[in-house]
Design an enzyme around this catalytic site. Structure first.
Site, PDB file in Angstrom:
ATOM      1  N   GLY A  91       0.789  -1.228   0.000  1.00 43.54           N
ATOM      2  CA  GLY A  91       0.000   0.000   0.000  1.00 43.54           C
ATOM      3  C   GLY A  91       0.818   1.273   0.000  1.00 43.54           C
ATOM      4  O   GLY A  91       0.332   2.328   0.417  1.00 43.54           O
ATOM      5  N   HIS A  98       9.766   6.201   3.309  1.00 46.76           N
ATOM      6  CA  HIS A  98       9.418   6.894   4.551  1.00 46.76           C
ATOM      7  C   HIS A  98       9.064   5.873   5.619  1.00 46.76           C
ATOM      8  O   HIS A  98       8.568   4.789   5.321  1.00 46.76           O
ATOM      9  CB  HIS A  98       8.263   7.881   4.336  1.00 46.76           C
ATOM     10  CG  HIS A  98       7.080   7.281   3.640  1.00 46.76           C
ATOM     11  ND1 HIS A  98       7.039   7.082   2.280  1.00 46.76           N
ATOM     12  CD2 HIS A  98       5.911   6.804   4.114  1.00 46.76           C
ATOM     13  CE1 HIS A  98       5.895   6.527   1.941  1.00 46.76           C
ATOM     14  NE2 HIS A  98       5.185   6.331   3.047  1.00 46.76           N
ATOM     15  N   HIS A 100       6.793   5.275   9.016  1.00 49.86           N
ATOM     16  CA  HIS A 100       5.676   5.765   9.822  1.00 49.86           C
ATOM     17  C   HIS A 100       5.959   5.473  11.294  1.00 49.86           C
ATOM     18  O   HIS A 100       6.335   4.346  11.642  1.00 49.86           O
ATOM     19  CB  HIS A 100       4.376   5.035   9.480  1.00 49.86           C
ATOM     20  CG  HIS A 100       3.863   5.246   8.095  1.00 49.86           C
ATOM     21  ND1 HIS A 100       2.802   6.085   7.804  1.00 49.86           N
ATOM     22  CD2 HIS A 100       4.241   4.714   6.904  1.00 49.86           C
ATOM     23  CE1 HIS A 100       2.551   6.049   6.508  1.00 49.86           C
ATOM     24  NE2 HIS A 100       3.404   5.219   5.933  1.00 49.86           N
TER      25      HIS A 100
END
Ligand code: AMP
Ligand code: ZN
Length: 112
Positions: A91, A98, A100
Site C-alpha cells: 500500500g 518513509h 511511519h
C-alpha cells in the site's frame, strides 16, 4: 526529484508540520493521521523502496529518529509501531521511502 512531494517537503519547498530535521532526514506529522501520534520520518535523498536504500547508517539513523521521537511524544511507555510500506501490495502511496511512527492508541495485529 522535482515532482516528488516528499522531496519538496524535505527541501522546504512545500510546507509541513516539521518535528525534526538533520542533514540526512526530516520528520513531520502525517497530513492524514491514523493514530493520535502519526509522524513520517523521511530521508532527504530520493529513494523509492526500502531495498533501494543500501545504506545501513541511513536506515539505522531513521530508526533512531523514530525511537527518539516516540520518547519525545510520550508514547514510549504505552507502545508504538514503526512501519515501512514498500511497494504495491504493502500500500505504498508516496514513492519516496518513509518510516511511519504511530502511537497513542491500541493497535491490532495482523495489520490489514
Ligand atoms: P504510504 O501509504 O506508506 O506511502 O504513506 C504515505 C503517507 O504520506 C500517508 O499516510 C499520507 O497521509 C502522507 N502524506 C501524503 N502527503 C503528505 C503531506 N503533504 N504531508 C504530510 N503527510 C503526507
Ligand atoms: Zn523524493
Amino acid at each position: 526529484m522535482e515532482d516528488c512531494i516528499f522531496c519538496g517537503l524535505a527541501s522546504g519547498r512545500i510546507e509541513c508540520a516539521k518535528v525534526y530535521e538533520d542533514d540526512k532526514a526530516i520528520a513531520f506529522r502525517d497530513i492524514n493521521p491514523q493514530a493520535p501520534v502519526h509522524i513520517l520520518i523521511v530521508p532527504k535523498k530520493h529513494l523509492v523502496k526500502l531495498h533501494d536504500a543500501k545504506d545501513p547508517l541511513l536506515l539505522g539513523g531513521l530508526m533512531e529518529i523514530a525511537s527518539k521521537l516516540a520518547v519525545g511524544e510520550g508514547i514510549a511507555e504505552t507502545g508504538y509501531r514503526v512501519v515501512i510500506n514498500t511497494g504495491r501490495d504493502a500500500g505504498q502511496s508516496v514513492e519516496h521511502l518513509h518510516v511511519h511512527l504511530l502511537g497513542g492508541r491500541n493497535m491490532k495485529w495482523p495489520p490489514g
